[in-house]
Motif scaffolding. Structure first.
Motif, PDB file in Angstrom:
ATOM      1  N   TRP A  13       7.553  -0.571   4.670  1.00  0.00           N
ATOM      2  CA  TRP A  13       8.061  -1.933   4.747  1.00  0.00           C
ATOM      3  C   TRP A  13       9.180  -2.025   3.715  1.00  0.00           C
ATOM      4  CZ3 TRP A  13       3.822  -6.301   5.017  1.00  0.00           C
ATOM      5  CH2 TRP A  13       2.895  -6.006   6.026  1.00  0.00           C
ATOM      6  N   ILE A  14      10.413  -2.122   4.180  1.00  0.00           N
ATOM      7  CA  ILE A  14      11.564  -2.171   3.281  1.00  0.00           C
ATOM      8  C   ILE A  14      12.122  -3.594   3.291  1.00  0.00           C
ATOM      9  CG2 ILE A  14      13.832  -1.209   2.749  1.00  0.00           C
ATOM     10  CD1 ILE A  14      13.009   1.284   4.363  1.00  0.00           C
ATOM     11  N   GLU A  15      12.148  -4.220   2.134  1.00  0.00           N
ATOM     12  CA  GLU A  15      12.544  -5.616   2.008  1.00  0.00           C
ATOM     13  C   GLU A  15      13.919  -5.702   1.333  1.00  0.00           C
ATOM     14  OE1 GLU A  15      10.031  -9.598   0.925  1.00  0.00           O
ATOM     15  OE2 GLU A  15      10.002  -7.957  -0.532  1.00  0.00           O
ATOM     16  N   ALA A  16      14.856  -6.394   1.981  1.00  0.00           N
ATOM     17  CA  ALA A  16      16.205  -6.582   1.428  1.00  0.00           C
ATOM     18  C   ALA A  16      16.434  -8.064   1.164  1.00  0.00           C
ATOM     19  CB  ALA A  16      17.258  -6.057   2.394  1.00  0.00           C
ATOM     20  N   ILE A  17      16.818  -8.386  -0.065  1.00  0.00           N
ATOM     21  CA  ILE A  17      17.088  -9.768  -0.449  1.00  0.00           C
ATOM     22  C   ILE A  17      18.504  -9.836  -1.036  1.00  0.00           C
ATOM     23  CG2 ILE A  17      16.347 -11.722  -1.860  1.00  0.00           C
ATOM     24  CD1 ILE A  17      13.565 -10.400  -1.972  1.00  0.00           C
ATOM     25  N   ASN A  18      19.387 -10.556  -0.367  1.00  0.00           N
ATOM     26  CA  ASN A  18      20.787 -10.659  -0.811  1.00  0.00           C
ATOM     27  C   ASN A  18      21.357  -9.288  -1.157  1.00  0.00           C
ATOM     28  OD1 ASN A  18      20.887 -13.524  -0.577  1.00  0.00           O
ATOM     29  ND2 ASN A  18      19.832 -13.707  -2.541  1.00  0.00           N
ATOM     30  N   ILE A  41      18.374   0.408   9.365  1.00  0.00           N
ATOM     31  CA  ILE A  41      18.543   1.323   8.239  1.00  0.00           C
ATOM     32  C   ILE A  41      18.391   2.729   8.794  1.00  0.00           C
ATOM     33  CG2 ILE A  41      17.660   2.112   6.019  1.00  0.00           C
ATOM     34  CD1 ILE A  41      16.548  -0.661   5.535  1.00  0.00           C
ATOM     35  N   SER A  42      19.382   3.574   8.584  1.00  0.00           N
ATOM     36  CA  SER A  42      19.340   4.914   9.162  1.00  0.00           C
ATOM     37  C   SER A  42      18.379   5.823   8.404  1.00  0.00           C
ATOM     38  CB  SER A  42      20.734   5.540   9.171  1.00  0.00           C
ATOM     39  OG  SER A  42      21.102   5.929   7.858  1.00  0.00           O
ATOM     40  N   PRO A  43      17.729   6.764   9.083  1.00  0.00           N
ATOM     41  CA  PRO A  43      16.870   7.736   8.399  1.00  0.00           C
ATOM     42  C   PRO A  43      17.639   8.548   7.364  1.00  0.00           C
ATOM     43  CG  PRO A  43      16.494   7.787  10.775  1.00  0.00           C
ATOM     44  CD  PRO A  43      17.706   6.932  10.555  1.00  0.00           C
ATOM     45  N   VAL A  44      18.908   8.847   7.650  1.00  0.00           N
ATOM     46  CA  VAL A  44      19.733   9.626   6.720  1.00  0.00           C
ATOM     47  C   VAL A  44      19.855   8.903   5.382  1.00  0.00           C
ATOM     48  CG1 VAL A  44      22.059  10.503   6.287  1.00  0.00           C
ATOM     49  CG2 VAL A  44      21.017  10.798   8.538  1.00  0.00           C
ATOM     50  N   SER A  45      20.007   7.579   5.446  1.00  0.00           N
ATOM     51  CA  SER A  45      20.147   6.780   4.233  1.00  0.00           C
ATOM     52  C   SER A  45      18.921   6.913   3.341  1.00  0.00           C
ATOM     53  CB  SER A  45      20.371   5.306   4.602  1.00  0.00           C
ATOM     54  OG  SER A  45      20.324   4.477   3.463  1.00  0.00           O
ATOM     55  N   LEU A  46      17.738   6.819   3.927  1.00  0.00           N
ATOM     56  CA  LEU A  46      16.504   6.907   3.157  1.00  0.00           C
ATOM     57  C   LEU A  46      16.322   8.310   2.577  1.00  0.00           C
ATOM     58  CD1 LEU A  46      13.225   7.585   3.136  1.00  0.00           C
ATOM     59  CD2 LEU A  46      14.011   5.397   2.217  1.00  0.00           C
ATOM     60  N   LEU A 134      14.196   5.319  12.842  1.00  0.00           N
ATOM     61  CA  LEU A 134      15.166   4.282  12.498  1.00  0.00           C
ATOM     62  C   LEU A 134      14.441   3.064  11.937  1.00  0.00           C
ATOM     63  CD1 LEU A 134      18.224   3.506  12.728  1.00  0.00           C
ATOM     64  CD2 LEU A 134      17.649   2.469  14.935  1.00  0.00           C
ATOM     65  N   GLY A 135      14.933   2.558  10.818  1.00  0.00           N
ATOM     66  CA  GLY A 135      14.373   1.334  10.265  1.00  0.00           C
ATOM     67  C   GLY A 135      14.938   0.122  10.992  1.00  0.00           C
ATOM     68  N   ILE A 136      14.077  -0.753  11.474  1.00  0.00           N
ATOM     69  CA  ILE A 136      14.501  -1.930  12.237  1.00  0.00           C
ATOM     70  C   ILE A 136      13.901  -3.184  11.595  1.00  0.00           C
ATOM     71  CG2 ILE A 136      14.438  -3.107  14.469  1.00  0.00           C
ATOM     72  CD1 ILE A 136      16.086  -0.633  14.606  1.00  0.00           C
ATOM     73  N   SER A 137      14.717  -4.227  11.426  1.00  0.00           N
ATOM     74  CA  SER A 137      14.188  -5.478  10.889  1.00  0.00           C
ATOM     75  C   SER A 137      13.305  -6.146  11.936  1.00  0.00           C
ATOM     76  CB  SER A 137      15.317  -6.412  10.451  1.00  0.00           C
ATOM     77  OG  SER A 137      16.043  -6.893  11.566  1.00  0.00           O
ATOM     78  N   LEU A 138      12.295  -6.840  11.483  1.00  0.00           N
ATOM     79  CA  LEU A 138      11.348  -7.472  12.399  1.00  0.00           C
ATOM     80  C   LEU A 138      11.851  -8.800  12.929  1.00  0.00           C
ATOM     81  CD1 LEU A 138       8.069  -6.678  10.438  1.00  0.00           C
ATOM     82  CD2 LEU A 138       9.019  -5.455  12.395  1.00  0.00           C
ATOM     83  N   SER A 139      12.883  -9.346  12.291  1.00  0.00           N
ATOM     84  CA  SER A 139      13.515 -10.592  12.728  1.00  0.00           C
ATOM     85  C   SER A 139      15.025 -10.404  12.665  1.00  0.00           C
ATOM     86  CB  SER A 139      13.112 -11.766  11.827  1.00  0.00           C
ATOM     87  OG  SER A 139      11.720 -11.956  11.820  1.00  0.00           O
ATOM     88  N   PRO A 140      15.793 -11.211  13.383  1.00  0.00           N
ATOM     89  CA  PRO A 140      17.256 -11.128  13.271  1.00  0.00           C
ATOM     90  C   PRO A 140      17.687 -11.365  11.821  1.00  0.00           C
ATOM     91  CG  PRO A 140      16.612 -12.519  15.118  1.00  0.00           C
ATOM     92  CD  PRO A 140      15.361 -12.248  14.351  1.00  0.00           C
ATOM     93  N   PRO A 178       9.167   4.036  10.448  1.00  0.00           N
ATOM     94  CA  PRO A 178       8.061   4.983  10.592  1.00  0.00           C
ATOM     95  C   PRO A 178       8.473   6.379  10.117  1.00  0.00           C
ATOM     96  CG  PRO A 178       9.161   4.697  12.692  1.00  0.00           C
ATOM     97  CD  PRO A 178       9.840   3.755  11.729  1.00  0.00           C
ATOM     98  N   PHE A 179       7.500   7.156   9.697  1.00  0.00           N
ATOM     99  CA  PHE A 179       7.757   8.563   9.400  1.00  0.00           C
ATOM    100  C   PHE A 179       6.535   9.390   9.757  1.00  0.00           C
ATOM    101  CE2 PHE A 179       5.945   6.888   5.513  1.00  0.00           C
ATOM    102  CZ  PHE A 179       5.196   7.911   4.956  1.00  0.00           C
ATOM    103  N   PHE A 180       6.770  10.648  10.056  1.00  0.00           N
ATOM    104  CA  PHE A 180       5.731  11.511  10.589  1.00  0.00           C
ATOM    105  C   PHE A 180       5.781  12.882   9.923  1.00  0.00           C
ATOM    106  CE2 PHE A 180       7.405   8.622  13.763  1.00  0.00           C
ATOM    107  CZ  PHE A 180       6.261   7.935  14.173  1.00  0.00           C
TER     108      PHE A 180
END
Length: 291
Positions: A13-18, A41-46, A134-140, A178-180
């Motif tokens: 769970w990756i949280e971004a604030i401002n 968020i791309s896997p490469v970035s993480l 791929l990291g995807i936000s749960l809301s717009p 997700p990661f495996f």
């Protein structure tokens, strides 16, 4: 460590604030966004952030975690990083396949696309044991854009420097990635249980230790991980991921904070999942508790 490597399923769970958790170079570093308004968020970035922490052998993160795992200074060469600016391709080409795998931790864990041919017509191309999705936000997400100035200009003869709309941040976003751990592939890259344990210990610090001007408040709120009972796995990955994913309280509306998600039900579902996985996998572990 002679522990046998088993399959693993995880969710961050990756949280971004401002903050801008991952800029798109094709769009002037605009926060990555899908056509449906969800952030990415791309896997490469993480993985880049994880590599930086493992590669910084003088850093406090490496010093503390390597000590906890019993990795001595004399053994640290086995945890060098291939994918970094300092790597000299001409030196890598001199290595045999075995020397290559012995030396580079990220090649054993994430795989390698080092395309130069080696002896006996082999290549440094390996599918990694660990794959991040791929990291995807749960809301717009909503993006704020500002023009910023600085005292020292980028060009001579100008009184100040300006960056028109260069400050681009996500107001709030909760992303899941997700990661495996595919233990079946470990034989090919010679990835060990200790290699994976190092990854799991470093993950919680990925954003904590790489904060920046555009990324002041990006944090991993939870880093859930399930170790299966066998190398090939013995429980459904998708069921684990679905259980660990929180549901927005209001669909199609940008969330303002973590309070806009049904977090409590996730904790309840984890209890039920642990009972269901008993004897096959689990229990669900939050890697953040290892910090």
């Amino acid at each position: 460590m002679n522990k046998q490597l088993h399959r693993g399923t995880g969710l961050l769970w990756i949280e971004a604030i401002n903050s801008n958790p991952n800029g798109n170079p094709d769009q002037d570093s605009e926060p990555r966004t899908r056509t449906d308004g969800l952030g990415m968020i791309s896997p490469v970035s993480l993985k880049h952030k994880v590599r930086e922490l493992v590669g910084d052998k003088e850093g406090s993160i490496w010093q503390e975690i390597s000590g906890d795992l019993g990795i001595s200074a004399e053994e640290s060469w086995r945890y060098d990083i291939l994918e970094q600016k300092e790597t000299k391709r001409i030196e890598v080409r001199k290595l045999s396949n075995q020397e290559f795998l012995d030396k580079y931790w990220d090649a054993r864990v994430f795989g390698s696309t080092f395309l130069e041919k080696n002896e006996k017509d082999s290549t440094y191309i390996h599918t990694g044991v660990v794959q991040f999705g791929l990291g995807i936000s749960l809301s717009p997400i909503e993006v704020d854009r500002l023009t910023t100035t600085k005292i020292l200009p980028a060009e001579d003869g100008k009184g100040k420097g300006m960056g028109p709309l260069s400050y681009r941040v996500v107001r709030y976003g909760l992303y899941t990635m997700p990661f495996f751990v595919n233990a079946v592939m470990a034989r090919r890259t010679q990835c060990t249980a200790l290699d994976i344990e190092l990854l799991l210990r470093v993950l919680p610090h990925a954003y904590e230790a790489t904060a920046s001007y555009m990324r002041p408040q990006v944090n991993i709120r939870h880093a859930y991980y399930v170790e299966h009972g066998k190398a090939r796995g013995c429980f459904n990955d998708l069921e684990i991921i679905e259980t660990l994913t929180p549901t927005p309280l209001a669909l199609d509306i940008p969330a303002k904070s973590i309070k806009d998600y049904d977090v409590e039900s996730v904790y309840e579902k984890i209890t039920a999942l642990n009972e269901k996985m008993q004897g096959k996998a689990g229990p669900v572990t939050d890697l953040m508790e290892m910090m």
